[in-house]
Design a protein around this motif. Structure first.
Motif, mmCIF file in Angstrom:
data_model
loop_
_atom_site.group_PDB
_atom_site.id
_atom_site.type_symbol
_atom_site.label_atom_id
_atom_site.label_comp_id
_atom_site.label_asym_id
_atom_site.label_seq_id
_atom_site.Cartn_x
_atom_site.Cartn_y
_atom_site.Cartn_z
ATOM 1 N N THR A 55 45.281 47.670 42.001
ATOM 2 C CA THR A 55 46.669 47.696 42.429
ATOM 3 C C THR A 55 47.503 48.332 41.338
ATOM 4 O OG1 THR A 55 48.500 46.354 43.272
ATOM 5 C CG2 THR A 55 47.190 45.415 41.493
ATOM 6 N N GLY A 56 48.706 48.767 41.690
ATOM 7 C CA GLY A 56 49.564 49.390 40.696
ATOM 8 C C GLY A 56 50.905 49.782 41.285
ATOM 9 N N ALA A 57 51.743 50.328 40.431
ATOM 10 C CA ALA A 57 53.073 50.794 40.834
ATOM 11 C C ALA A 57 53.243 52.237 40.397
ATOM 12 C CB ALA A 57 54.166 49.918 40.221
ATOM 13 N N VAL A 58 53.960 53.008 41.205
ATOM 14 C CA VAL A 58 54.259 54.410 40.901
ATOM 15 C C VAL A 58 55.760 54.503 40.653
ATOM 16 C CG1 VAL A 58 54.132 56.793 41.682
ATOM 17 C CG2 VAL A 58 52.348 55.163 42.357
ATOM 18 N N LEU A 59 56.131 54.902 39.437
ATOM 19 C CA LEU A 59 57.535 54.990 39.043
ATOM 20 C C LEU A 59 57.889 56.415 38.685
ATOM 21 C CD1 LEU A 59 57.689 51.837 36.720
ATOM 22 C CD2 LEU A 59 58.114 51.961 39.188
ATOM 23 N N ASP A 60 59.190 56.769 38.836
ATOM 24 C CA ASP A 60 59.626 58.116 38.486
ATOM 25 C C ASP A 60 60.106 58.146 37.042
ATOM 26 O OD1 ASP A 60 62.149 56.959 38.468
ATOM 27 O OD2 ASP A 60 62.819 57.908 40.317
ATOM 28 N N GLU A 61 60.725 59.275 36.667
ATOM 29 C CA GLU A 61 61.145 59.461 35.277
ATOM 30 C C GLU A 61 62.235 58.495 34.848
ATOM 31 O OE1 GLU A 61 63.344 62.519 37.855
ATOM 32 O OE2 GLU A 61 61.411 61.461 37.782
ATOM 33 N N ALA A 62 62.948 57.919 35.825
ATOM 34 C CA ALA A 62 64.008 56.951 35.516
ATOM 35 C C ALA A 62 63.519 55.518 35.621
ATOM 36 C CB ALA A 62 65.201 57.169 36.438
ATOM 37 N N GLY A 63 62.220 55.331 35.887
ATOM 38 C CA GLY A 63 61.686 53.992 36.046
ATOM 39 C C GLY A 63 61.921 53.392 37.406
ATOM 40 N N VAL A 71 48.366 57.870 47.284
ATOM 41 C CA VAL A 71 47.442 57.462 46.228
ATOM 42 C C VAL A 71 46.018 57.560 46.769
ATOM 43 C CG1 VAL A 71 46.897 55.702 44.516
ATOM 44 C CG2 VAL A 71 49.220 55.867 45.427
ATOM 45 N N SER A 72 45.137 58.188 45.997
ATOM 46 C CA SER A 72 43.741 58.360 46.417
ATOM 47 C C SER A 72 42.818 57.606 45.471
ATOM 48 C CB SER A 72 43.355 59.841 46.440
ATOM 49 O OG SER A 72 44.139 60.560 47.377
ATOM 50 N N LEU A 73 41.813 56.963 46.045
ATOM 51 C CA LEU A 73 40.793 56.246 45.280
ATOM 52 C C LEU A 73 39.499 57.048 45.343
ATOM 53 C CD1 LEU A 73 39.974 53.569 43.795
ATOM 54 C CD2 LEU A 73 39.176 52.774 46.030
ATOM 55 N N VAL A 74 38.987 57.430 44.180
ATOM 56 C CA VAL A 74 37.782 58.252 44.096
ATOM 57 C C VAL A 74 36.663 57.412 43.492
ATOM 58 C CG1 VAL A 74 36.761 60.320 43.085
ATOM 59 C CG2 VAL A 74 39.137 60.362 43.885
ATOM 60 N N ALA A 75 35.555 57.288 44.209
ATOM 61 C CA ALA A 75 34.383 56.583 43.701
ATOM 62 C C ALA A 75 33.528 57.546 42.890
ATOM 63 C CB ALA A 75 33.578 55.992 44.857
ATOM 64 N N VAL A 76 33.091 57.100 41.732
ATOM 65 C CA VAL A 76 32.306 57.945 40.826
ATOM 66 C C VAL A 76 30.900 57.362 40.711
ATOM 67 C CG1 VAL A 76 32.143 58.927 38.507
ATOM 68 C CG2 VAL A 76 34.394 58.510 39.536
ATOM 69 N N ARG A 77 29.928 58.137 41.124
ATOM 70 C CA ARG A 77 28.526 57.738 40.977
ATOM 71 C C ARG A 77 27.936 58.463 39.781
ATOM 72 N NH1 ARG A 77 25.754 59.185 46.386
ATOM 73 N NH2 ARG A 77 23.935 58.556 45.155
ATOM 74 N N PRO A 78 27.273 57.751 38.888
ATOM 75 C CA PRO A 78 26.732 58.381 37.677
ATOM 76 C C PRO A 78 25.607 59.347 38.016
ATOM 77 C CG PRO A 78 25.920 56.132 37.891
ATOM 78 C CD PRO A 78 26.946 56.312 38.972
ATOM 79 N N PRO A 79 25.268 60.244 37.078
ATOM 80 C CA PRO A 79 24.124 61.154 37.306
ATOM 81 C C PRO A 79 22.855 60.357 37.584
ATOM 82 C CG PRO A 79 25.386 61.798 35.364
ATOM 83 C CD PRO A 79 25.912 60.461 35.779
ATOM 84 N N GLY A 80 21.992 60.957 38.384
ATOM 85 C CA GLY A 80 20.739 60.292 38.735
ATOM 86 C C GLY A 80 19.587 61.267 38.741
ATOM 87 N N THR A 93 42.564 56.078 50.794
ATOM 88 C CA THR A 93 43.907 56.527 50.456
ATOM 89 C C THR A 93 44.897 55.431 50.834
ATOM 90 O OG1 THR A 93 44.191 57.636 52.593
ATOM 91 C CG2 THR A 93 43.351 58.973 50.758
ATOM 92 N N ALA A 94 46.045 55.436 50.152
ATOM 93 C CA ALA A 94 47.085 54.452 50.433
ATOM 94 C C ALA A 94 48.436 55.081 50.124
ATOM 95 C CB ALA A 94 46.879 53.184 49.599
ATOM 96 N N ARG A 99 58.710 49.241 47.039
ATOM 97 C CA ARG A 99 58.694 48.859 45.625
ATOM 98 C C ARG A 99 57.908 49.836 44.771
ATOM 99 N NH1 ARG A 99 55.644 43.507 46.118
ATOM 100 N NH2 ARG A 99 54.504 44.910 47.533
ATOM 101 N N GLY A 100 57.335 50.870 45.420
ATOM 102 C CA GLY A 100 56.468 51.793 44.707
ATOM 103 C C GLY A 100 55.092 51.235 44.440
ATOM 104 N N VAL A 101 54.714 50.172 45.140
ATOM 105 C CA VAL A 101 53.453 49.468 44.892
ATOM 106 C C VAL A 101 52.393 49.911 45.902
ATOM 107 C CG1 VAL A 101 52.335 47.194 44.870
ATOM 108 C CG2 VAL A 101 54.614 47.493 43.859
ATOM 109 N N TYR A 102 51.153 50.024 45.438
ATOM 110 C CA TYR A 102 50.009 50.320 46.306
ATOM 111 C C TYR A 102 48.896 49.322 45.988
ATOM 112 C CZ TYR A 102 47.517 52.236 42.315
ATOM 113 O OH TYR A 102 46.876 52.360 41.101
ATOM 114 N N GLU A 103 47.914 49.261 46.866
ATOM 115 C CA GLU A 103 46.779 48.360 46.639
ATOM 116 C C GLU A 103 45.543 48.885 47.352
ATOM 117 O OE1 GLU A 103 45.612 43.599 46.939
ATOM 118 O OE2 GLU A 103 47.095 44.450 48.318
ATOM 119 N N PHE A 104 44.407 48.823 46.669
ATOM 120 C CA PHE A 104 43.099 49.049 47.279
ATOM 121 C C PHE A 104 42.349 47.723 47.182
ATOM 122 C CE2 PHE A 104 44.166 53.364 45.728
ATOM 123 C CZ PHE A 104 44.127 54.036 46.936
#
Length: 216
Positions: A55-63, A71-80, A93-94, A99-104
């Protein structure tokens, strides 16, 4: 659980607060349950992992909160053994709320990266006031006054914790039941505009023929 006949079956287990899991699941693979006339029953054991969250918040230059940021969530699989480099795929995606808040939520343990794409609200308003170029005019004609340079800005695609290069993004390693915070503070940069004038054919005005379209 009773199945209608012998054969190979894909069996999954799920419970509230736990990640849905196939039998002996490992990354994209799982094991089928094979029942025969000679062995019509099998005892299965599932080990379910508690759900993890980012989860998190996205704020602009003025806060201030950035609404409707993508918002995109990318899964990373290690080399195999079958690949020399890590494999990154978009998992979900979300959009941010007021409030500028997102959640996965409901994530399985693993490695993830997060990126956000948004547009300053004042830049969107400035862009909507620009007139479209009329057919048959040259660039610069009927465009209206140029936008205020201070409003002609955009946010670059930003990866957590605030970088533009995906390779420099932080990898969030989630274990079962973890909750991680990934906040963004977006900074605007000057926009670049690209105007494409498709060529007009000699018979563009003829009956049954139109101006050629340029896919974007």
């Amino acid at each position: 659980m009773v199945v209608p006949s012998a054969g190979a079956w894909n069996v999954t287990a799920s419970a509230r607060g736990f990640v849905r899991q196939a039998y002996q699941e490992h990354e994209p693979y799982s094991t089928a349950v094979v029942l025969t006339r000679e062995a019509p029953t099998m005892e299965l054991r599932f080990v379910l992992s508690p759900e993890a969250d980012i989860t998190g918040a996205v704020l602009d230059e003025a806060g201030e909160p950035v609404r409707r940021a993508q918002v995109s969530l990318v899964a990373v699989r290690p080399p195999g053994p079958d690949r020399a480099e890590a494999l990154a795929t978009t998992r979900a995606t979300a959009s941010t709320d007021d409030r500028g808040v997102y959640e996965f939520a409901g994530l399985a343990p693993g490695d993830y990266r997060v990126c956000v794409q948004a547009q300053p609200w004042y830049a969107v308003a400035a862009g909507s006031m620009r007139a479209f170029q009329a057919p048959g005019t040259r660039a610069g004609e009927n465009d209206g006054p140029p936008p205020d340079p201070s409003l002609d800005v955009t946010y670059p695609l930003t990866w957590f914790p605030g970088v533009e290069d995906q390779d420099a993004a932080e990898t969030l390693t989630l274990r079962a039941g973890d909750t991680r915070q990934a906040d963004f503070h977006l900074l605007p940069m000057p926009s670049i505009h690209l105007l494409i004038n498709p060529p007009r054919s000699a018979d563009a005005g003829a009956v049954g023929r139109g101006i050629p379209m340029v896919p974007l």
